[in-house]
Motif scaffolding. Structure first.
Motif, PDB file in Angstrom:
ATOM      1  N   PHE A  19      57.151  41.947  55.815  1.00  0.00           N
ATOM      2  CA  PHE A  19      55.804  41.539  56.211  1.00  0.00           C
ATOM      3  C   PHE A  19      55.441  40.177  55.621  1.00  0.00           C
ATOM      4  O   PHE A  19      54.951  39.289  56.331  1.00  0.00           O
ATOM      5  CB  PHE A  19      54.790  42.589  55.762  1.00  0.00           C
ATOM      6  CG  PHE A  19      53.366  42.211  56.055  1.00  0.00           C
ATOM      7  CD1 PHE A  19      52.872  42.241  57.347  1.00  0.00           C
ATOM      8  CD2 PHE A  19      52.515  41.821  55.025  1.00  0.00           C
ATOM      9  CE1 PHE A  19      51.558  41.888  57.624  1.00  0.00           C
ATOM     10  CE2 PHE A  19      51.198  41.465  55.289  1.00  0.00           C
ATOM     11  CZ  PHE A  19      50.720  41.492  56.587  1.00  0.00           C
ATOM     12  N   VAL A  20      55.691  40.014  54.339  1.00  0.00           N
ATOM     13  CA  VAL A  20      55.383  38.738  53.686  1.00  0.00           C
ATOM     14  C   VAL A  20      56.233  37.616  54.283  1.00  0.00           C
ATOM     15  O   VAL A  20      55.733  36.519  54.560  1.00  0.00           O
ATOM     16  CB  VAL A  20      55.612  38.833  52.164  1.00  0.00           C
ATOM     17  CG1 VAL A  20      55.519  37.451  51.519  1.00  0.00           C
ATOM     18  CG2 VAL A  20      54.593  39.778  51.540  1.00  0.00           C
ATOM     19  N   GLY A  21      57.518  37.892  54.508  1.00  0.00           N
ATOM     20  CA  GLY A  21      58.394  36.869  55.088  1.00  0.00           C
ATOM     21  C   GLY A  21      57.932  36.439  56.469  1.00  0.00           C
ATOM     22  O   GLY A  21      57.906  35.243  56.794  1.00  0.00           O
ATOM     23  N   ALA A  22      57.552  37.404  57.306  1.00  0.00           N
ATOM     24  CA  ALA A  22      57.070  37.079  58.651  1.00  0.00           C
ATOM     25  C   ALA A  22      55.773  36.289  58.585  1.00  0.00           C
ATOM     26  O   ALA A  22      55.571  35.322  59.339  1.00  0.00           O
ATOM     27  CB  ALA A  22      56.874  38.361  59.457  1.00  0.00           C
ATOM     28  N   THR A  23      54.888  36.677  57.670  1.00  0.00           N
ATOM     29  CA  THR A  23      53.609  35.981  57.528  1.00  0.00           C
ATOM     30  C   THR A  23      53.812  34.548  57.062  1.00  0.00           C
ATOM     31  O   THR A  23      53.175  33.615  57.566  1.00  0.00           O
ATOM     32  CB  THR A  23      52.694  36.736  56.540  1.00  0.00           C
ATOM     33  OG1 THR A  23      52.532  38.084  56.983  1.00  0.00           O
ATOM     34  CG2 THR A  23      51.336  36.076  56.439  1.00  0.00           C
ATOM     35  N   VAL A  24      54.706  34.362  56.104  1.00  0.00           N
ATOM     36  CA  VAL A  24      55.011  33.004  55.612  1.00  0.00           C
ATOM     37  C   VAL A  24      55.607  32.158  56.724  1.00  0.00           C
ATOM     38  O   VAL A  24      55.264  30.969  56.870  1.00  0.00           O
ATOM     39  CB  VAL A  24      55.961  33.079  54.400  1.00  0.00           C
ATOM     40  CG1 VAL A  24      56.510  31.692  54.059  1.00  0.00           C
ATOM     41  CG2 VAL A  24      55.238  33.670  53.195  1.00  0.00           C
ATOM     42  N   LEU A  25      56.496  32.749  57.528  1.00  0.00           N
ATOM     43  CA  LEU A  25      57.102  32.002  58.633  1.00  0.00           C
ATOM     44  C   LEU A  25      56.036  31.557  59.640  1.00  0.00           C
ATOM     45  O   LEU A  25      56.063  30.426  60.128  1.00  0.00           O
ATOM     46  CB  LEU A  25      58.156  32.863  59.332  1.00  0.00           C
ATOM     47  CG  LEU A  25      58.833  32.243  60.562  1.00  0.00           C
ATOM     48  CD1 LEU A  25      59.479  30.904  60.230  1.00  0.00           C
ATOM     49  CD2 LEU A  25      59.858  33.202  61.159  1.00  0.00           C
ATOM     50  N   ILE A  26      55.091  32.436  59.945  1.00  0.00           N
ATOM     51  CA  ILE A  26      54.012  32.082  60.868  1.00  0.00           C
ATOM     52  C   ILE A  26      53.170  30.945  60.284  1.00  0.00           C
ATOM     53  O   ILE A  26      52.899  29.939  60.963  1.00  0.00           O
ATOM     54  CB  ILE A  26      53.123  33.300  61.154  1.00  0.00           C
ATOM     55  CG1 ILE A  26      53.892  34.347  61.966  1.00  0.00           C
ATOM     56  CG2 ILE A  26      51.849  32.896  61.903  1.00  0.00           C
ATOM     57  CD1 ILE A  26      53.172  35.676  62.097  1.00  0.00           C
ATOM     58  N   ALA A  27      52.764  31.104  59.029  1.00  0.00           N
ATOM     59  CA  ALA A  27      51.917  30.089  58.391  1.00  0.00           C
ATOM     60  C   ALA A  27      52.639  28.751  58.282  1.00  0.00           C
ATOM     61  O   ALA A  27      52.056  27.688  58.551  1.00  0.00           O
ATOM     62  CB  ALA A  27      51.484  30.570  57.004  1.00  0.00           C
ATOM     63  N   ALA A  28      53.917  28.784  57.897  1.00  0.00           N
ATOM     64  CA  ALA A  28      54.684  27.544  57.751  1.00  0.00           C
ATOM     65  C   ALA A  28      54.883  26.866  59.103  1.00  0.00           C
ATOM     66  O   ALA A  28      54.815  25.628  59.204  1.00  0.00           O
ATOM     67  CB  ALA A  28      56.034  27.852  57.102  1.00  0.00           C
ATOM     68  N   SER A  29      55.124  27.656  60.132  1.00  0.00           N
ATOM     69  CA  SER A  29      55.310  27.085  61.472  1.00  0.00           C
ATOM     70  C   SER A  29      54.026  26.420  61.966  1.00  0.00           C
ATOM     71  O   SER A  29      54.064  25.320  62.541  1.00  0.00           O
ATOM     72  CB  SER A  29      55.741  28.177  62.458  1.00  0.00           C
ATOM     73  OG  SER A  29      56.982  28.743  62.088  1.00  0.00           O
ATOM     74  N   ILE A  30      52.895  27.066  61.718  1.00  0.00           N
ATOM     75  CA  ILE A  30      51.613  26.493  62.131  1.00  0.00           C
ATOM     76  C   ILE A  30      51.346  25.186  61.387  1.00  0.00           C
ATOM     77  O   ILE A  30      50.976  24.167  61.994  1.00  0.00           O
ATOM     78  CB  ILE A  30      50.472  27.501  61.887  1.00  0.00           C
ATOM     79  CG1 ILE A  30      50.616  28.698  62.835  1.00  0.00           C
ATOM     80  CG2 ILE A  30      49.109  26.834  62.053  1.00  0.00           C
ATOM     81  CD1 ILE A  30      49.648  29.829  62.542  1.00  0.00           C
ATOM     82  N   ALA A  31      51.549  25.216  60.058  1.00  0.00           N
ATOM     83  CA  ALA A  31      51.295  24.019  59.253  1.00  0.00           C
ATOM     84  C   ALA A  31      52.219  22.875  59.647  1.00  0.00           C
ATOM     85  O   ALA A  31      51.779  21.721  59.789  1.00  0.00           O
ATOM     86  CB  ALA A  31      51.457  24.348  57.762  1.00  0.00           C
ATOM     87  N   ALA A  32      53.504  23.172  59.835  1.00  0.00           N
ATOM     88  CA  ALA A  32      54.468  22.125  60.189  1.00  0.00           C
ATOM     89  C   ALA A  32      54.187  21.554  61.570  1.00  0.00           C
ATOM     90  O   ALA A  32      54.348  20.349  61.810  1.00  0.00           O
ATOM     91  CB  ALA A  32      55.888  22.687  60.117  1.00  0.00           C
ATOM     92  N   TRP A  33      53.750  22.415  62.494  1.00  0.00           N
ATOM     93  CA  TRP A  33      53.448  21.932  63.846  1.00  0.00           C
ATOM     94  C   TRP A  33      52.251  20.996  63.837  1.00  0.00           C
ATOM     95  O   TRP A  33      52.257  19.941  64.466  1.00  0.00           O
ATOM     96  CB  TRP A  33      53.196  23.112  64.781  1.00  0.00           C
ATOM     97  CG  TRP A  33      53.006  22.700  66.213  1.00  0.00           C
ATOM     98  CD1 TRP A  33      53.970  22.428  67.127  1.00  0.00           C
ATOM     99  CD2 TRP A  33      51.747  22.515  66.889  1.00  0.00           C
ATOM    100  NE1 TRP A  33      53.413  22.079  68.333  1.00  0.00           N
ATOM    101  CE2 TRP A  33      52.047  22.123  68.215  1.00  0.00           C
ATOM    102  CE3 TRP A  33      50.420  22.644  66.503  1.00  0.00           C
ATOM    103  CZ2 TRP A  33      51.060  21.863  69.151  1.00  0.00           C
ATOM    104  CZ3 TRP A  33      49.429  22.387  67.436  1.00  0.00           C
ATOM    105  CH2 TRP A  33      49.757  22.001  68.747  1.00  0.00           C
ATOM    106  N   PHE A  34      51.202  21.374  63.103  1.00  0.00           N
ATOM    107  CA  PHE A  34      50.016  20.519  63.021  1.00  0.00           C
ATOM    108  C   PHE A  34      50.334  19.197  62.317  1.00  0.00           C
ATOM    109  O   PHE A  34      49.736  18.167  62.625  1.00  0.00           O
ATOM    110  CB  PHE A  34      48.880  21.229  62.287  1.00  0.00           C
ATOM    111  CG  PHE A  34      48.012  22.069  63.189  1.00  0.00           C
ATOM    112  CD1 PHE A  34      47.216  21.469  64.149  1.00  0.00           C
ATOM    113  CD2 PHE A  34      47.974  23.451  63.068  1.00  0.00           C
ATOM    114  CE1 PHE A  34      46.404  22.228  64.992  1.00  0.00           C
ATOM    115  CE2 PHE A  34      47.172  24.220  63.900  1.00  0.00           C
ATOM    116  CZ  PHE A  34      46.386  23.607  64.861  1.00  0.00           C
TER     117      PHE A  34
END
Length: 279
Positions: A19-34
Motif C-alpha cells: 500500500f505504501v509503495g503504491a501510494t508513493v509511486l502515485i505521489a512521485a508520478s504526479i510530482a514528477a509530471w507536474f
C-alpha cells in the motif's frame, strides 16, 4: 510456500508495504509530471500499475486477510476508493461476498455489472471502459435476484449502515469523473488535462484490464454449487499486457474460489467508524 518464505507470514507488513509503495509511486508520478520530468505516457502507466495494486489490496481487505485495526483499515479503504475513483469498497464488498455464493448465475451482481454473460457489442464495450454504463444492467440484475429469492429464499445483504447515502454520492462523483474531464477539455479548462492524465486515464486502463480478465475468466450459467466450473485459467502469453495491470489475475484467480475467507464483522467495522466520524 510460507515455510519456504517465512516473511510471507507477516501479511500485515507485506500488505502495508504494498500500500505504501503504491501510494508513493502515485505521489512521485504526479510530482514528477507536474515538474516536467516525467513523460505523460510513463505517468499514466505508472499510476495505473499502482492503482491496480490498490484494487488487489481492496479485494483482500474485503476478505479480511489483514489490517484488522479498524481506524487504519478505514483509512486504507478510503484512500483506495479515492484512488480508484469507482464504487465504494463497502458496497463492492457486499456484492463480492454474494458473488462467491452464486458465481456465474443471473443474480451474480458483481460479475454481471462488468458484463459477464453479455454478448460483445457496444454496451459491453462501454461497460468495459467506464463503470458508470453498468447502470443499464441494474434492472435485469435486480429482477434475477428477486426471482432467485422467490425460489430459494436467499438474497444478498445489500443493506448499508446509517449514513451510507454518502457512499452513493461519492461513488456517483467518481464514476462520472471521465465526463467531467471531457467537458473540461472541450471547454479548455486548465485543470482538465492534469485530471485526465493523473486520475482518469490510469483508472480507465486499470478498470478495462481487470474487467476483461475477470468477466472472461468467470463462467456464466454454470451448475449451481459447482466450484470446478466457476473459473477458467487465462495464462496464454497474449494476455500478458493485460495481466500486467491486474497482477496476473487471469492465471491465479481460480485458486481463490476454492478457498474463500471473510469475517463480515471485521469488514463492516471500519465502515461504521467512517460514518460515525462523518456524522
Amino acid at each position: 510456500l510460507v515455510a519456504r518464505h517465512p516473511w510471507l507470514a507477516r501479511d500485515n507488513w507485506v500488505a502495508g508495504g504494498l500500500f505504501v509503495g503504491a501510494t508513493v509511486l502515485i505521489a512521485a508520478s504526479i510530482a514528477a509530471w507536474f515538474a516536467g520530468g516525467l513523460p505523460t505516457v510513463v505517468a499514466i502507466i505508472g499510476i495505473a500499475l499502482a492503482l491496480s495494486v490498490y484494487h488487489e489490496l481492496e479485494h483482500d481487505l474485503i476478505h479480511d486477510l489483514y489490517i484488522a485495526q479498524p481506524m487504519l483499515r478505514g483509512v486504507v479503504l478510503t484512500m483506495i476508493w479515492v484512488g480508484k475513483a469507482s464504487i465504494d469498497p463497502w458496497t463492492r464488498g457486499r456484492w463480492h461476498r454474494w458473488h462467491h455464493a452464486v458465481s456465474g448465475q443471473g443474480e451474480d451482481i458483481e460479475e454481471r455489472l462488468i458484463g459477464l454473460g453479455l454478448p460483445w457489442g457496444p454496451l459491453r464495450v462501454l461497460i468495459t471502459l467506464l463503470p458508470v454504463f453498468s447502470i443499464v444492467l441494474k434492472p435485469r440484475i435486480r429482477r434475477a435476484v428477486r426471482e432467485r429469492a422467490a425460489e430459494t429464499g436467499r438474497r444478498p445483504n445489500l443493506e448499508g449502515p446509517p449514513g451510507s447515502w454518502m457512499l452513493l454520492v461519492g461513488t456517483a462523483f467518481f464514476v462520472t469523473l471521465p465526463f467531467t474531464a471531457l467537458g473540461g477539455l472541450v471547454a479548455g479548462a486548465a485543470w482538465a488535462w492534469p485530471l485526465t492524465v493523473l486520475w482518469v486515464l490510469p483508472n480507465i486502463i486499470r478498470h478495462t484490464t481487470i474487467v476483461i480478465m475477470s468477466s472472461n475468466s468467470h463462467y456464466t450459467e454454470i451448475q449451481r454449487g459447482n466450484l470446478i466450473e466457476q473459473n477458467q485459467i487465462l495464462d496464454h502469453p497474449i494476455f500478458w499486457p493485460l495481466q500486467l495491470f491486474c497482477w496476473n489475475f487471469g492465471a491465479t484467480h481460480v485458486v481463490h474460489h476454492f478457498l474463500v475467507r471473510h469475517d463480515r464483522r471485521l469488514f463492516l467495522r471500519p465502515m461504521r467508524f467512517a460514518v460515525a466520524a462523518l456524522n
